[in-house]
Each structure stands twice: as C-alpha cells, then as structure tokens.
Design an enzyme around this catalytic site. Structure first.
Site, short mmCIF file in Angstrom:
data_model
loop_
_atom_site.label_atom_id
_atom_site.label_comp_id
_atom_site.label_asym_id
_atom_site.label_seq_id
_atom_site.Cartn_x
_atom_site.Cartn_y
_atom_site.Cartn_z
CD GLU A 197 -3.06 -1.28 -0.05
OE1 GLU A 197 -2.75 -0.21 -0.89
OE2 GLU A 197 -3.93 -2.58 -0.56
CB CYS B 111 -1.06 7.22 2.70
SG CYS B 111 -2.86 6.03 3.67
#
Ligand code: NAD
Length: 543
Positions: A293, A327
């Site tokens: 990720e 993020c």
C-alpha cells in the site's frame, strides 16, 4: 488437534477514549509521556527472541522538540538478517503447524493487553516519537491496532471455514497452509498500527516474519514487540530488524526463503522492491507474494449543492489532521466558483486558527512533521508556490524548525488543475484547491480522475443525488476508498477495508479478509470413499 471446532465471536470496534479535561485517562496518558521522556532507552534487535546489539546506532527523537532523544536503537545489517532468516526458519517448524485456535489466542490476548495496560505506553510512545496529538494516537496505536488484531483473527477463522463442495462418495477439503519461507514486513513512520498489522497479519495465518520498521518510528514499534512477547508469541515468529532500507532490505530480498513482502510506504520504494524481486525471481523457492500500500494524492470534490460548513470541516480535518501525513489525507480539492465564494473566508479563518505545537499540550490540533527531510521537502513545495505565478498561498505558508519541525497548515489556490501541488504527493499539511466554473462539473470530474497517478482515497460532497451518482461512476477507479459527504481519512477496520490501486498499491485491503488471503497457500484434498476398480468407461461398449 482438539476434538472440537472452536468459534470466535465477531468482534466490535474498540471504543475511542475521549481524553476530556479532568478525566483519569488524560492524567494517566500525560504521566506516561513524562515517564518516557524522563529516561533514554537502548533498543536492541530481536532475533529468535534474543536481544541483539550491533553498536551501529540510530536515534529516536521527538519531532516537536528535536533536541530531545527518547533513546537509540541498534541497526541491523547482513549478519543480523542472516541470523533472522535462520531464526524464522526454525520457528516456522512449530508455528506453521500450530492449530489456528492457539495462534489466534496469542493475538486476542495482545489486543486485550493493548486495550488495558499497554494502551498508555503505545499512545504515549506514538505521541512523542511520531508527534501525534492524543486523539490521533488513540485512533491509531490503540484502537486501530486492537481492531486489526481482533478482526484479523476472526477473518482467519472465516477463511478456514470456507470449504469446497463434494459430490456423492467424495470428500473435498481445503487446507489453508502458511507460505513456505518468511514474510518481510516493511512499515512506514506514520501509523503504529500499520507496523503492527504488517507483521501480525501474516503471523496470524501461520507465517514467520522479519519486520523492518521505519527508522523514525522504531520507538513505538519496539513497544509493539514487547506487547507481543507478553501476549505469548513464541520466539522467532516475528523478528525485529530496525535499520536502513538498503542495508536490511537488500539481504532480505536476496534470501531464497523470501515468501512474501507486506509493505506500506512510498510508491518509489515499493517499485524498487518489486524490481529487485522480479530480477531475482528464479532464485526463490516459491513466487513471493507482493502486497504493497503506497502513496496517494487524495481529493475532495465538491458540487454546488454541497453543504458549505460540512465541506469546510472535512477539508480542514481531512487535510491537516496529523499534519497531512496520512496516506489518505486530502491534498487537492475541486470547488465550484459559487461555493468557493461562500467557503473561502471560513476555510482560511478556520485554517489560520488551528493551534499548533507540542502534543503534550492537548489544546494543539497540529503538531510537528516527522523529520528534517520531510520538513525540507514540504517547505520546498511551499516556497515554490510562494514564487509561482500559477498559484496563490491563501493560508499558512510559515514554518520554523528551530525547536521542532513545525509547518503551518497551508492552503494553495492553483490557477491550473495540473499545477505541481495538485498532482504530486507532498505528505504534509498542504491543501491545494482548484476553483472550477460551475457549468464545468463533468469536465472537472474527468480532470480529477486523470490528474494524478494514484488511486487511494477521495470524496464527493453534494446534496443532489443525481450528482452523487454521476461522480461515483466517473471516479470509480480514482479511489479505492470513496467517501460521500465525508472526509477521505479515518477508515475503520471491519467497516471501511482500506487500500487503493493505480500507483497507490496492490489494493489487498488492510483490515479485511482479502489481505489475509495473500498469506496462505491452500492445499486441496480429495478423498474417494468408493474408488473405481475398472478402468473402462460405459461409452466404450458398442452394443
Ligand atoms: P518510505 O517509503 O520512505 O519508507 C517505508 C519503509 O520502507 C521504511 O521502513 C523504510 O526504511 C523502508 N525502505 C526504504 N528503502 C527500502 C529498501 N530499499 N528496501 C526495503 N525497505 C526500504 O515511506 P514513509 O516516509 O515511512 O511513509 C510515507 C509514505 O507511505 C507515503 O508515500 C504514504 O502515502 C505511504 N503510506 C501509504 C499507506 C497506504 O495504506 N496506502 C499508509 C501509510 C503510508
């Protein structure tokens, strides 16, 4: 093997503590921070349960007071990686054969310890070493990590329950074996829970792990190791290898026993890891599972029908909580002109009013960015924006690293939708806004979809349902986590499985069954209760 099937109840999400003035939990958390700051610690590597010293030190600093050292940590190199690979192989013999109920009992106990006696320790460590305020630490180091542990145990059970159909006289079964070899868990600085999840998710499925935390988050990661030890995790199942990316990563990726990579961090590093694995693919004993990720350029897209106050709140929280170092943080926004006229002033005023400083003072909403490199990179974007003819800095823009790495929450209005700060991941408290003509809603949706290489999170704000439908369809591949009238951050385990595609990662959804599926390799067993005894088939007769 036991003579029974055991069943874990579906967990509920860990309640978030409020830390309101005068409450005992606030006093206890402050006391824990004072205790951690009062002494410096020496953090070893942990290999096969043994504490290992290398004498090659890194330091754990306090980003909002960078002169303050919490401790120093030993850094691993080739020799320690070799030792850890051997330890993981040895531990694998027992751990990979241990019954699921015994494995998950360890992690359910870890969750219980974290909800209780370890909660203040992990929160305080995260507040000090990663500069998070009490709420941000609580939803990360305590609640999200507890949820990862409990839900992943339950997801593992659901995977094991899934069995193939069988026809008459046949019994088909699926066995969910762990991978042969070890999993390399590589974690970023920004969430203690992510580091905890990256190493424990494969371990829950029976794998052994080498864990390399980010150097700027070693302190809280080491607390995670202590928690797991107290919960009864056998030696060698998770081996703790802080150190530089290259010095740890290169020998690990060269090991023939590498069975998987569980990575969260920047896109560039993940692509490097993938390249290295691809280059050495013939040397591994199996094809390594690669789960990553990575970066994002997350958006808020508003329509003229949106609620202005809800939009302002979502922009401020979504962009500036934890200094934009999530993020999922909103870092670009598309606002129609008619709405911009209503929100510009309150947005700027709210942003300018955000209190910034030390997380030990609970009135601060914004704290410091993680380190000098981040400070320089983020302020570089701000300086360029101040000089540019293509944008205007509307709020913030100031910074000061004399005591800590502080950057004021900054809003940039870009004249063009492809201005640099609308496109690149900055990973700091910078929100870029593009104001579009109201009658160019559809065209601007297409611009939003095509502007950045990422596809992590995004939000649409609108009251008009037809518009919500249109935006949800137009932005279908622009975000793996899509929000309607909500900020694009704050995914909760079990509720909003998290991850994105495009350059944002493999989208294996942390906090969902889909992630755990990557850490096992099924074996299918077919048993025949009445095997045929004649090779001839009926069609072979001619009369
Ligand atoms: P980073 O890429 O700098 O570091 C991540 C980890 O990779 C660290 O442990 C680092 O030491 C290690 N590393 C670096 N080079 C390596 C190498 N050659 N081999 C092996 N490991 C190596 O990321 P960061 O600054 O810690 O975190 C911020 C980034 O993480 C941002 O891009 C953010 O978007 C991303 N992130 C993504 C998610 C998500 O779920 N998509 C979540 C959190 C953070």
């Amino acid at each position: 093997m036991p003579d029974a099937y055991f069943k874990l109840e579906r967990p509920i999400n860990e309640p978030v503590r409020g830390y309101a003035p005068g409450c005992a939990e606030k006093t206890a958390l402050k006391a824990k921070m004072a205790e951690l700051k009062s002494r410096t610690v020496e953090i070893p590597l942990i290999i096969g349960g043994e504490e290992v010293a290398t004498g090659d030190f890194g330091t754990c600093i306090v980003p909002h007071d960078h002169g303050c050292e919490l401790g120093r940590f030993h850094r691993a190199g080739q020799a320690e990686v070799d030792k850890a690979v051997a330890a993981s192989q040895e531990a694998w013999e027992q751990w990979s054969r241990m019954a699921i109920e015994d494995r998950i009992a360890v992690f359910m106990r870890a969750a219980e310890l974290l909800a209780g006696p370890y909660r203040d320790l992990l929160n305080a460590a995260t507040m000090l070493n990663q500069s998070k305020n009490a709420f941000q630490a609580e939803i990360d180091a305590a609640c999200e990590f507890i949820d990862f542990l409990r839900f992943n145990c339950w997801f593992a059970q659901r995977i094991y329950e899934d069995q193939p159909i069988s026809s008459s006289g046949i019994w088909n079964r699926s066995e969910y074996r762990p991978l042969e070899g070890f999993v390399f868990a590589v974690s970023p600085f920004n969430f203690t829970s992510i580091g905890g999840n990256l190493c424990t998710a494969p371990a829950i499925m029976g794998n052994t792990v080498l864990w390399k935390p980010a150097s700027t988050a070693v302190y809280a990661s080491w607390c995670v190791m202590r928690l797991l030890k107290e919960a009864g995790l056998p030696d060698g199942v998770i081996n703790f290898l802080p150190g530089s990316g290259g010095k740890v990563g290169t020998p690990v990726l060269n090991s023939e026993h590498l069975a998987g990579v569980h990575f969260t961090g920047s896109t560039a590093v993940f692509q490097d890891i993938w390249r290295t694995i691809g280059g050495g693919i013939a040397n591994y004993r199996s094809y390594p599972r690669i789960v990553g990720e990575t970066g994002g350029k997350d958006f808020i897209f508003a329509h003229a029908s949106a609620d202005p106050q809800a939009l302002v709140t979502a922009m401020v929280r979504g962009a500036f909580e934890y200094q934009g170092q999530k993020c999922s943080a909103a870092s670009r926004a598309y606002i129609p002109r008619s709405l911009w006229e209503q929100i510009e002033k309150p947005l700027i005023e709210t942003t300018e009013s955000l209190a910034m400083g030390d997380p030990e003072d609970f009135s601060n909403f914004v704290n410091a960015v993680i380190d000098k490199a981040a400070f320089q990179s983020i302020t570089g974007y701000i300086d360029e924006a101040k000089q540019s003819k293509d944008c205007h800095v509307l709020a913030g823009g100031d910074y000061d690293d004399s005591t800590g790495y502080f950057i004021r929450p900054t809003i940039i209005r870009a004249d063009k939708p492809n201005y640099r700060t609308m496109v690149e991941e900055i990973f700091g408290p910078v929100l870029s806004v593009y104001v579009y003509p109201d009658d160019r809603f559809s065209e601007t949706l297409a611009v939003c979809d095509g502007t950045s290489p990422y596809g992590l999170t995004g939000a649409i704000f609108a009251n008009d349902r037809a518009v919500v439908v249109q935006a949800t369809a137009a932005l279908r591949h622009a975000a793996g986590n899509f929000y309607i009238n909500d900020k694009p951050t704050g995914a909760v385990v079990g509720q909003q499985p998290f991850g994105g595609s495009r350059a944002s990662g493999t989208n294996d959804k942390a906090g969902a069954m889909w992630n755990l599926v990557r850490w096992m390799t099924p074996r299918t067993l077919k048993e025949n209760f009445n095997p045929p005894t004649d090779y001839r088939y009926p069609f072979m007769g001619e009369s």
